[in-house]
Write a protein that holds these residues in place. Structure first.
Motif, PDB file in Angstrom:
ATOM      1  N   ASN A 114      -6.087   2.640   1.273  1.00 47.20           N
ATOM      2  CA  ASN A 114      -4.856   1.927   0.923  1.00 47.20           C
ATOM      3  C   ASN A 114      -3.653   2.860   0.858  1.00 47.20           C
ATOM      4  O   ASN A 114      -2.563   2.529   1.341  1.00 47.20           O
ATOM      5  N   PHE A 117      -2.805   4.089   4.624  1.00 53.15           N
ATOM      6  CA  PHE A 117      -2.333   3.145   5.638  1.00 53.15           C
ATOM      7  C   PHE A 117      -1.284   2.167   5.126  1.00 53.15           C
ATOM      8  O   PHE A 117      -0.643   1.484   5.935  1.00 53.15           O
ATOM      9  N   THR A 179      -5.737  -3.459   6.758  1.00 55.37           N
ATOM     10  CA  THR A 179      -6.317  -2.440   5.867  1.00 55.37           C
ATOM     11  C   THR A 179      -7.220  -3.085   4.833  1.00 55.37           C
ATOM     12  O   THR A 179      -8.358  -2.651   4.617  1.00 55.37           O
TER      13      THR A 179
END
Length: 583
Positions: A114, A117, A179
């Motif tokens: 997290n 990205f 993601t």
């Protein structure tokens, strides 16, 4: 004198040969496998000498492998502490700390994904958060998660829907969606593989012998090295076997009385869980009326965490009245009751968030993220209180006030369920608070040392030996279903059904979160090099036939493996019968 000179000359010759041999081995080790084989083959030596050189190489590789393995174990997190816990308390207690470490790795991976990205690209594009001038950090945010934190990248509302254009074009909407989606899919795959591997080792390949024979011959925990724990396990094994013989002699009236006690306990535990769910729903409605007062928002997480602490301890008192034929059945009963309690609490909270908060507040995703943040923080605080009241005070009472109670044991089942509940909060919050795994990492790290100190200072080794490996399989299954599946369902429902906030977040202005994929496919239709992606989306992802075929294939594979498992079990049974016949 001449004899001494000859001996010295022979010794020098041997040392010279050994030195040359060591130099030769070093040169061979530096070569590739193919060049090494060719060099040994071309050596002007006899076959026995070449064989000796190969043995030296093999020993060198073996020593290097042992050195690497030893270094890896030395650098592995908590390796020494794990050995200490296993040696003093056995593998059943050790399984809790192994499980905690395993979940810690999940959250480290989640945070890295997290942060790498989603958060870093936003900070590069817009490094300063848009915090109003009249908002400042006051300290209460550490508990409430509101105030100053509301405008940071901690929550969904701190991210925008911009596409950065520079050396690389970066779409924040697609990055946020994919993601989280990829992370949840990878977590599901990891859980399925871990569950399948553990089930195969501990159930399919496990010996199906009688409980008494297993306890007598196979239940000794060889990881235990503490002398007091060894002596206690030996005595408790005798007591366990004698109790089993007595339980088999129960009369019909005694059995009926036991069934009545079980029914009453189940009725009371179910009523308590439903009552807790109803109380939490009304508390959430009260919180909605006073949502502008930051301190009032702490009431719901306080009550939820108090219920998660007090009700399981109350369930444990049922063991004083209920009598089960085995410890495993008693543990499973306690686990099911605690699982049901937490499922009711989480179901009520998610229903309230998805149906009330999502309709009445502008940036509702951030509000849900703040609620989950508060639950995570208060859960940690009450876990510390649980260690104090459940273990420390029990130790003081059992050693000083009421010696008949004795030193408490470490409740593996209840503590593991606390970990599962905490991890479920992190999975649900992954959409609403992308950096919540960072809080979870700190929480699990501190919890490991807290539980380790409490275990060593306040607890005794378990009185009865259980199948720790099989219990770990049950815990992984519970983590996957219903908790991970439930968290995945909440995130999927949010992405596919609920409308995103119009004033904040990366999906503002869209009908749903999944609409970002449809918009992306529309953009790709104009690019000739990306037609295969559009075809996969239209004919595979959006095709009901594809999911029907995938489901059918999975069912067929499961049926095949089930038949293979049954065949192996039947073969093992026949082989055992043949051994009996031969003997």
């Amino acid at each position: 004198m001449q004899l001494l000179q000859r001996q010295q000359a022979a010794l020098c010759l041997v040392i010279l040969c050994l030195t040359e041999e060591q130099d030769l081995v070093k040169e061979l080790l530096a070569m590739s496998a193919r060049d090494r084989t060719r060099a040994i083959r071309d050596l002007p030596m006899s076959f026995e000498e070449k064989k000796h050189i190969r043995c030296l190489l093999f020993q060198s590789f073996r020593r290097a492998g042992y050195s690497i393995k030893s270094a890896r174990q030395t650098l592995e997190l908590w390796q020494g502490i794990m050995k200490e816990i296993g040696g003093k308390f056995g593998s059943s207690v050790l399984s809790y700390f192994v499980f905690l470490k395993w979940l810690l790795m999940f959250n480290i991976f989640s945070f890295l994904v997290n942060f790498g990205f989603i958060t870093i690209p936003l900070l590069v594009y817009d490094p300063s958060p848009n915090i109003p001038p009249n908002v400042s950090f006051r300290g209460l945010e550490l508990l409430s998660g509101a105030g100053y934190f509301t405008y940071t990248v901690m929550y969904y509302g701190g991210y925008n829907n911009a596409t950065t254009v520079g050396q690389v074009e970066y779409d924040m909407q697609l990055a946020y969606f994919f993601t989280i989606a990829v992370y949840m899919v990878l977590c599901g795959i990891a859980l399925i593989f871990s569950m399948a591997s553990s089930f195969r080792q501990n159930y399919v390949l496990a010996d199906s012998v009688s409980d008494s024979a297993w306890q007598l011959l196979c239940s000794w925990d060889f990881s235990v090295t503490n002398e007091r724990a060894v002596r206690q396990r030996r005595n408790n094994l005798r007591e366990s076997l004698s109790e089993k013989d007595q339980e088999e002699l129960l009369t019909l009236s005694e059995k009926l009385r036991h069934y009545g006690v079980h029914f009453g306990s189940w009725l009371l535990s179910t009523g308590l869980a439903v009552g807790c769910g109803a109380s939490i729903y009304y508390l959430c409605q009260h919180e909605q009326e006073v949502h502008n007062q930051e301190a009032e928002t702490l009431l719901v997480p306080f009550v939820v965490s108090l219920m998660n602490l007090a009700i399981p301890l109350f369930y444990s008192l049922f063991n004083k009245f209920e009598h089960y034929s085995s410890q495993r059945r008693q543990i499973y009963t306690l686990v099911v009751r605690n699982v049901f309690l937490r499922l009711v609490i989480l179901a009520v909270l998610c229903y309230y968030w998805m149906n009330v908060v999502a309709e009445k507040f502008s940036c509702w995703e951030s509000m849900v993220g703040q609620a989950l943040y508060r639950l995570v923080i208060f859960d940690f605080l009450f876990l510390m209180l649980g260690s104090f009241f459940g273990e420390f005070l029990s130790n003081v009472i059992g050693t000083r006030l009421l010696p008949s109670l004795g030193v408490p044991e470490f409740d593996v089942a209840r503590n593991v369920l606390d970990l599962i509940y905490a991890q479920t909060l992190a999975w649900i919050g992954i959409y609403f608070s992308p950096l919540l795994p960072a809080i979870q990492i700190l929480k699990f790290f501190l919890l490991f040392y807290l539980k380790k100190v409490s275990l060593i200072q306040n607890c005794q080794p378990p009185r009865r030996s259980g199948r720790a490996a099989q219990m770990r399989t049950i815990f992984i299954f519970l983590l996957f279903f219903p908790f991970f599946v439930g968290a995945l369902s909440v995130v999927a429902y949010t992405a596919w059904t609920l409308s995103p906030s119009e004033q904040c977040g990366p999906f503002r202005g869209l009908n749903s979160t999944f609409t970002v994929v449809e918009v992306w496919m529309t953009d790709l239709e104009g690019l000739s090099d990306s037609q295969w992606v559009v075809w996969i989306y239209q004919h595979v992802i959006r095709s009901e036939l594809f999911y029907f075929l995938v489901t059918l294939i999975i069912i067929v594979i499961i049926y095949i493996f089930w038949q293979v498992t049954k065949g192996r079990q039947e073969l093992i049974r026949l082989l055992r019968q043949q051994i009996i016949n031969v003997s």
